[in-house]
Design a protein around this motif. Structure first.
Motif, short mmCIF file in Angstrom:
data_model
loop_
_atom_site.label_atom_id
_atom_site.label_comp_id
_atom_site.label_asym_id
_atom_site.label_seq_id
_atom_site.Cartn_x
_atom_site.Cartn_y
_atom_site.Cartn_z
N LYS A 103 0.81 -1.31 0.05
CA LYS A 103 -0.05 -0.16 0.07
C LYS A 103 0.92 1.21 0.03
CE LYS A 103 -3.48 2.56 2.38
NZ LYS A 103 -3.98 2.87 3.86
N ILE A 104 0.76 1.96 -1.02
CA ILE A 104 1.53 3.27 -1.20
C ILE A 104 0.69 4.38 -1.36
CG2 ILE A 104 3.57 4.41 -2.50
CD1 ILE A 104 4.73 1.65 -3.14
N SER A 105 1.05 5.49 -0.45
CA SER A 105 0.05 6.75 -0.58
C SER A 105 1.09 7.72 -0.29
CB SER A 105 -1.00 6.57 0.71
OG SER A 105 -0.26 6.42 1.85
N VAL A 106 0.32 8.94 -0.88
CA VAL A 106 0.90 10.12 -0.66
C VAL A 106 -0.32 11.23 -0.03
CG1 VAL A 106 1.84 12.24 -1.78
CG2 VAL A 106 2.38 10.03 -2.65
N ASP A 107 0.31 11.96 1.17
CA ASP A 107 -0.76 12.72 1.77
C ASP A 107 -0.37 14.13 1.02
OD1 ASP A 107 -2.09 14.52 3.47
OD2 ASP A 107 -1.76 13.41 5.16
#
Length: 176
Positions: free
Chosen positions: A145-149
């Motif tokens: 799971k890769i995310s950017v805030d």
């Protein structure tokens, strides 16, 4: 296993030679994100040397910045104070995306299954180093799971910030 990658939150990108009002504005959000984060914190440092203007990047972006051990190379003061409480890991990189970041995460995660990795990125600049590292991590950990805030990121311009977020969404990186 959870990781927060704080990308290049250095003085030169916040309020120094390449700083912007948008970069200054995200510092409180980034401080809160780091403070509230439970997991491993990795801070990348854009790292250049005295010969910067002779490099490929220096010829295309002729603004001296993030020269190792200068004031502008240091983390923003509020960010530094916050990560000090987190036992963070620093990672110097000489280009937009760190070739060493996936290996560091693999080393720190040990036998953790790739599908159990949760990697969030914040920092500067969305449209250069954040997107480069996010895509590099996605290529190395396709099941993570890769995310950017996005509230903790700023681009060179608001338009390129938004374009980069759209690119990351297309590549199945979650934009928070």
């Amino acid at each position: 296993m959870k990781f927060l990658v704080v990308v290049d939150m250095q003085k030169d990108f916040v309020d120094g030679s390449l700083g912007t009002k948008e970069a200054v504005a995200i510092v409180p959000n980034a401080v809160k994100k780091i403070s509230d984060f439970e997991g491993k914190v990795i801070c990348t440092y854009d790292t250049h040397f005295e010969n910067y203007m002779e490099t490929s990047e220096g010829k295309k972006l002729p603004v001296i910045h993030c020269v190792e051990n200068t004031d502008g190379w240091q983390l923003d003061k509020a960010i530094q104070e916050t990560v000090n409480a987190k036992n963070y890991i620093s990672l110097h990189k000489i280009t937009f995306g760190s070739k060493d970041l996936p290996a560091l995460i693999k080393s720190l995660s040990g036998d953790t299954a790739e599908s159990e990795l949760d990697i969030c990125l914040i920092g500067l600049c969305t449209d250069i180093c954040v997107v480069s590292n996010a895509l590099y991590l996605k290529a190395n950990f396709p099941e993570a799971k890769i995310s950017v805030d996005s509230s903790c990121c700023a681009g060179v311009t608001p338009e390129t910030h938004e374009a980069s977020l759209a690119t990351m969404r297309c590549c199945q990186i979650d934009v928070l």
